[in-house]
Design a protein around this motif. Structure first.
Motif, PDB file in Angstrom:
ATOM      1  N   ILE A  88      26.562   8.343   1.716  1.00 52.00           N
ATOM      2  CA  ILE A  88      26.016   8.812   0.446  1.00 52.00           C
ATOM      3  C   ILE A  88      25.082   9.985   0.718  1.00 52.00           C
ATOM      4  O   ILE A  88      24.178   9.894   1.548  1.00 52.00           O
ATOM      5  N   GLY A  89      25.330  11.082   0.041  1.00 50.90           N
ATOM      6  CA  GLY A  89      24.505  12.268   0.257  1.00 50.90           C
ATOM      7  C   GLY A  89      24.151  12.953  -1.047  1.00 50.90           C
ATOM      8  O   GLY A  89      24.850  12.820  -2.054  1.00 50.90           O
ATOM      9  N   HIS A  90      23.035  13.679  -1.019  1.00 48.55           N
ATOM     10  CA  HIS A  90      22.636  14.500  -2.166  1.00 48.55           C
ATOM     11  C   HIS A  90      23.530  15.737  -2.196  1.00 48.55           C
ATOM     12  O   HIS A  90      23.935  16.242  -1.139  1.00 48.55           O
ATOM     13  N   PRO A  91      23.864  16.264  -3.388  1.00 47.02           N
ATOM     14  CA  PRO A  91      24.738  17.449  -3.439  1.00 47.02           C
ATOM     15  C   PRO A  91      24.192  18.645  -2.679  1.00 47.02           C
ATOM     16  O   PRO A  91      24.957  19.476  -2.192  1.00 47.02           O
ATOM     17  N   HIS A  92      22.859  18.741  -2.534  1.00 42.67           N
ATOM     18  CA  HIS A  92      22.269  19.843  -1.779  1.00 42.67           C
ATOM     19  C   HIS A  92      22.497  19.696  -0.276  1.00 42.67           C
ATOM     20  O   HIS A  92      22.214  20.626   0.488  1.00 42.67           O
ATOM     21  N   GLN A  93      22.993  18.540   0.142  1.00 48.01           N
ATOM     22  CA  GLN A  93      23.272  18.303   1.560  1.00 48.01           C
ATOM     23  C   GLN A  93      24.754  18.448   1.888  1.00 48.01           C
ATOM     24  O   GLN A  93      25.169  18.196   3.006  1.00 48.01           O
ATOM     25  N   ALA A  94      25.533  18.857   0.912  1.00 52.93           N
ATOM     26  CA  ALA A  94      26.983  18.856   1.082  1.00 52.93           C
ATOM     27  C   ALA A  94      27.449  19.743   2.235  1.00 52.93           C
ATOM     28  O   ALA A  94      28.231  19.312   3.092  1.00 52.93           O
ATOM     29  N   LEU A  95      26.987  20.978   2.286  1.00 49.64           N
ATOM     30  CA  LEU A  95      27.498  21.938   3.270  1.00 49.64           C
ATOM     31  C   LEU A  95      27.299  21.471   4.709  1.00 49.64           C
ATOM     32  O   LEU A  95      28.175  21.655   5.557  1.00 49.64           O
ATOM     33  N   SER A  96      26.163  20.858   4.983  1.00 53.56           N
ATOM     34  CA  SER A  96      25.867  20.446   6.354  1.00 53.56           C
ATOM     35  C   SER A  96      26.586  19.158   6.752  1.00 53.56           C
ATOM     36  O   SER A  96      26.542  18.767   7.922  1.00 53.56           O
ATOM     37  N   ASN A  97      27.265  18.519   5.802  1.00 50.06           N
ATOM     38  CA  ASN A  97      27.906  17.241   6.116  1.00 50.06           C
ATOM     39  C   ASN A  97      29.411  17.236   5.860  1.00 50.06           C
ATOM     40  O   ASN A  97      30.047  16.181   5.948  1.00 50.06           O
ATOM     41  N   LEU A  98      29.983  18.395   5.561  1.00 51.01           N
ATOM     42  CA  LEU A  98      31.405  18.439   5.236  1.00 51.01           C
ATOM     43  C   LEU A  98      32.281  17.951   6.382  1.00 51.01           C
ATOM     44  O   LEU A  98      33.342  17.352   6.151  1.00 51.01           O
TER      45      LEU A  98
END
Length: 277
Positions: free
Chosen positions: A38-48
């Motif tokens: 589960i991640g915040h949308p602002h963390q998307a790029l670093s967790n793709l």
């Protein structure tokens, strides 16, 4: 097990909706079938790279991070990353331009223009709604008298007549398959929803927008209003992160939807087509 990056803003505040309750419930049902991050949308790029499929759920309005979201769209396209919803829709994921396009194509939609110079296309009315073209959750929305609208002459915004309707109703689709419908009997309490049994003509109406949008996979909510002459007009076609209000469904229908969602996610991961139950 395959891994899902489940993007949600658990603390996003929206009237009548508790994002955290819905997403914690859904992830509790998915965890037996997938590894869940589960991640915040602002963390998307670093967790793709951490997941096999990115699930874009109750992330709230993207107005506060428009540039970041556009970077996410570019990254997803460039690296062919699997997302659910797929980011190939033509409706709310792209802003409100589609309401103008559908108006010009004579679809049954609340008539919309973006300039007072075009006001004759939607007729003379006492009041109008003015919205941001990239808005959400009624952010920046105004209700203006005809004369005030002409004097202000808003630029680059959506202009619609204030419609006198009976109630609002929403049709929920998983990929291109109808799942359930909810409506607000009291139009002044739009988030006090009840289950709704659609007619055949209701489904013809809603499915016309599903076919028009033609996303590869995901959840779409078709929001409409019922006029006094019993016809429906499209209010919004939410193809990015529709709130589902599944807590309002009876348990058997809620379980049926969750099972279909699990199947849909597996289909997205396996690049195969499936007819849902």
């Amino acid at each position: 097990m395959k891994t899902l990056l489940y993007l949600t803003d658990l603390y996003y505040e929206a009237k009548g909706r508790k994002y955290y309750e819905e997403d914690l419930y859904i992830t509790s049902k998915l965890k037996s079938h997938f590894n869940i991050l589960i991640g915040h949308p602002h963390q998307a790029l670093s967790n793709l790279k951490s997941a096999d499929l990115v699930v874009f759920r109750n992330t709230g309005s993207i107005l506060g991070y428009q540039e970041y979201f556009e970077q996410l769209l570019a990254e997803v396209k460039e690296k062919n990353i699997l997302t659910f919803n797929s980011f190939d829709g033509k409706a709310d994921i792209m802003g409100k331009q589609y309401l103008l396009d559908l108006t010009d194509s004579d679809y049954p939609v609340i008539p919309s223009v973006e300039s007072v110079k075009e006001i004759d296309k939607i007729g003379r009315h006492e009041k109008y709604i003015v919205k941001l073209k990239n808005g959400a959750d009624s952010i920046g929305m105004e209700i203006l008298q005809y004369e005030t609208l002409l004097n202000l002459n808003p630029q680059g915004k959506l202009i619609q007549p204030l419609i006198d309707f009976e109630y609002e109703v929403s049709f929920y689709y998983l990929n291109d398959k109808f799942q359930y419908a909810l409506y607000a009997p009291d139009k002044n309490k739009r988030w006090e929803l009840e289950e709704y049994e659609p007619t055949d003509s209701d489904l013809v109406f809603s499915e016309s927008f599903i076919k028009w949008n033609n996303i590869k996979h995901g959840i779409t909510r078709v929001d409409a209003c019922r006029l006094k002459n019993n016809t429906l007009l499209l209010v919004e076609l939410e193809d990015l992160n529709p709130f589902l209000s599944i807590e309002l469904l009876p348990e058997n229908k809620r379980n049926w939807f969750i099972n279909n969602l699990i199947d849909a996610l597996k289909v997205s991961l396996n690049f195969t087509k499936k007819v849902f139950k």
